[in-house]
Design a protein around this motif. Structure first.
Motif, PDB file in Angstrom:
ATOM      1  N   ARG A 225      13.082  22.722 -38.275  1.00  8.72           N
ATOM      2  CA  ARG A 225      11.923  23.456 -37.740  1.00  8.72           C
ATOM      3  C   ARG A 225      11.187  22.461 -36.856  1.00  8.72           C
ATOM      4  O   ARG A 225      10.652  21.468 -37.357  1.00  8.72           O
ATOM      5  CB  ARG A 225      10.994  23.893 -38.863  1.00  8.72           C
ATOM      6  N   LEU A 226      11.187  22.709 -35.562  1.00  6.59           N
ATOM      7  CA  LEU A 226      10.619  21.774 -34.597  1.00  6.59           C
ATOM      8  C   LEU A 226       9.280  22.296 -34.084  1.00  6.59           C
ATOM      9  O   LEU A 226       9.175  23.459 -33.698  1.00  6.59           O
ATOM     10  CB  LEU A 226      11.565  21.610 -33.414  1.00  6.59           C
ATOM     11  N   LEU A 227       8.282  21.430 -34.087  1.00  3.99           N
ATOM     12  CA  LEU A 227       6.967  21.792 -33.569  1.00  3.99           C
ATOM     13  C   LEU A 227       6.526  20.747 -32.558  1.00  3.99           C
ATOM     14  O   LEU A 227       6.519  19.559 -32.865  1.00  3.99           O
ATOM     15  CB  LEU A 227       5.961  21.849 -34.742  1.00  3.99           C
ATOM     16  N   ASN A 228       6.213  21.188 -31.352  1.00  2.00           N
ATOM     17  CA  ASN A 228       5.621  20.266 -30.377  1.00  2.00           C
ATOM     18  C   ASN A 228       4.108  20.353 -30.519  1.00  2.00           C
ATOM     19  O   ASN A 228       3.474  21.271 -30.015  1.00  2.00           O
ATOM     20  CB  ASN A 228       6.050  20.603 -28.949  1.00  2.00           C
ATOM     21  N   ALA A 229       3.543  19.370 -31.226  1.00  5.06           N
ATOM     22  CA  ALA A 229       2.101  19.322 -31.458  1.00  5.06           C
ATOM     23  C   ALA A 229       1.439  18.280 -30.569  1.00  5.06           C
ATOM     24  O   ALA A 229       0.346  17.817 -30.855  1.00  5.06           O
ATOM     25  CB  ALA A 229       1.824  19.033 -32.933  1.00  5.06           C
TER      26      ALA A 229
END
Ligand code: C2O
Ligand code: CU
Ligand code: CU
Length: 479
Positions: A225-229
């Motif tokens: 699960r990839l999140l660009n924060a």
């Protein structure tokens, strides 16, 4: 204290510290393994936000924003934290569950909290709220059926977003649903990866707060699960050695079936859920590839983000066939296509439809009726990229410069290349009120590339016919 200040000296010290040895090896693909041998720490696991479930169907949790000291990329740093964690703890709830999140601001400055991507009422999300130091606020919502996915929470106080995000404030939010119980998904080793820039402004991307960590896969297939924060980073991801990935979900939900990709672009705010099938005993490096935003390239060399060491024996497990139904959307008859123009004016200010956002006098740029599905044509008149984001109502991209998207997907962020034109369809289901759409490059958002929409109640129950909607999304597999 307010946000940490990052000096050039600190940034240089970081480069010359323990990680320096690792960085020196980044000359070409062959150098990566050595680099990891020199510096790769284990992939940090994100803390779970403790949840009180003593009342059935209700998840109660507490989030505290406060300055504190923690490890960032292996060094102690005084930054801004949620519950003392960097990145913030994972709030994990399930579809149908009601969440009551108590938020306390113990920063020395005002802030607020945005539930990015969740289909929650603007009255709960409150992007215009200002929570003063020492004040608290409660957020209540129910994760709807079919909304399983990866979301996040972060500050949204206009003018302060980039600084508070950069200072360390952001955390993931996961909604699980029946689709997560598919045997092909439960068979995978699931990890959540928060990708964001370092609080030290040294240009490095951190993965769960670490530089180029290593993950030992416990299964033959991993689910990332990839999140660009990040505040403004464009993260173009690709594995070395021709390793592909299978996209199963985007920002706000699952696809109909997995889509094989050799690379994936995550612009600020975006999420993606991918399955990676690994050859037993192999070692695969997930890299950030150069991405040329028109008007200025970002990076010139690939940067290692994560090394995945495959299980020595476990064979890759099969991919799921069908995931969920993703309905095709059609505009409600009688609704006009709305135009949203992103631009930079003569004085260099970021605008939407010619206006710089003014939080003292927010202009309402769109007044959709609740229940309608609208088509918006977003036009980027600027020569560089902008990452369009809409609160509360997930949408589907119809086409980009007239070319239809290859698969249907629920999103809440869509990137526009310089001069690009993108059409999206938005079902304005079951909430009313005022919220915002903006560029998710936090500098542009703070700088004024934001506008208000005001969703009003439908005129009567009978003059608006129901259409395929977000809340009607359902799983196609048997429970
Ligand atoms: Cu994640 Cu209005 O933003
Ligand atoms: Cu948002
Ligand atoms: Cu922008």
């Amino acid at each position: 204290m307010s946000a940490p200040t990052v000096t050039r000296r600190q940034a240089l010290q970081l480069g010359a510290g323990a990680v320096g040895a690792a960085l020196l090896g980044f000359g070409g693909p062959g150098a990566y393994r050595e680099a990891f041998a020199a510096g790769g720490e284990p992939l940090p696991r994100l803390a779970a936000l403790p949840i009180d479930r003593s009342d059935p169907g209700v998840a109660r949790a507490t989030l505290v924003a406060a300055a504190g000291t923690t490890a960032v990329a292996g060094e102690r740093a005084r930054i801004l934290l949620y519950n003392g964690r960097f990145p913030g703890p994972v709030l994990r709830v399930s579809e149908g569950e009601r969440t009551e999140l108590a938020f306390h601001n113990r920063l020395a400055e005002p802030t607020n909290l945005h539930l990015h991507g969740l289909h929650v009422s603007p009255a709960q999300d409150r992007p215009f709220a200002r929570i003063e130091p020492g004040e608290s606020s409660t957020y209540e919502w129910t994760a709807g059926a079919g909304t399983a996915g990866t979301y996040w929470y972060h500050p949204h106080l206009h003018g302060q977003v980039a600084r508070q995000l950069m200072g360390g404030l952001s955390g993931p939010l996961v909604v699980t649903g029946p689709v997560d119980e598919l045997p092909e998904l439960t068979a995978a080793d699931e990890r959540l990866l928060v990708l964001r820039n370092s609080t030290r402004a040294d240009g490095r991307m951190l993965v769960n707060g670490a530089i180029a960590p290593r993950m030992n896969a416990r299964k033959g297939t991993v689910r990332l699960r990839l999140l660009n924060a990040g505040t403004a980073e464009y993260v173009r991801l690709a594995f070395a050695d021709g390793q592909t990935m299978h996209l199963i979900a985007t920002d706000a939900g699952f696809l109909e079936r997995p889509v094989e990709l050799s690379e994936l672009l995550l612009t600020p705010g975006e999420r993606a859920d991918v399955l990676v099938q690994l050859k037993p005993g192999s070692s695969r490096t997930l890299r950030r590839m150069p991405y040329a935003r028109a008007g200025g390239a970002t990076g010139t060399d690939p940067e290692a983000l994560l090394e995945i060491v495959a299980h020595p024996q476990a064979k890759p497990t099969p991919l799921p066939g069908a995931l969920v139904a993703v309905p095709a959307l059609r505009a409600t008859p009688g609704t006009a296509v709305r135009r949203v123009v992103l631009a930079v004016n003569e004085t260099g200010e970021y605008t939407i439809n010619g206006h710089v956002f003014d939080h003292h006098r927010p202009r309402v740029e769109a007044t959709p009726r609740s229940g309608d599905t609208e088509v918006w044509e977003i036009v980027n008149e600027h020569t560089s990229d902008h990452s369009f984001h809409l609160h509360t109502w997930p949408f589907q991209v119809l086409d980009r410069d007239g070319r239809p998207d290859p698969y249907r997907a629920w999103r809440d962020v869509v990137n526009l290349r310089g001069r690009q034109r993108v059409r999206i369809a938005i079902p304005f289901t079951d909430f009313t009120g005022q919220t915002v759409f903006h560029c998710h490059n936090a500098d542009h958002e703070d700088g004024g590339m934001m506008a208000v929409l005001d969703v009003t109640a439908r005129r009567t129950a009978s003059d608006s016919r129901p259409l395929a909607s977000h809340t009607e999304r359902s799983s196609t597999h048997a429970p």
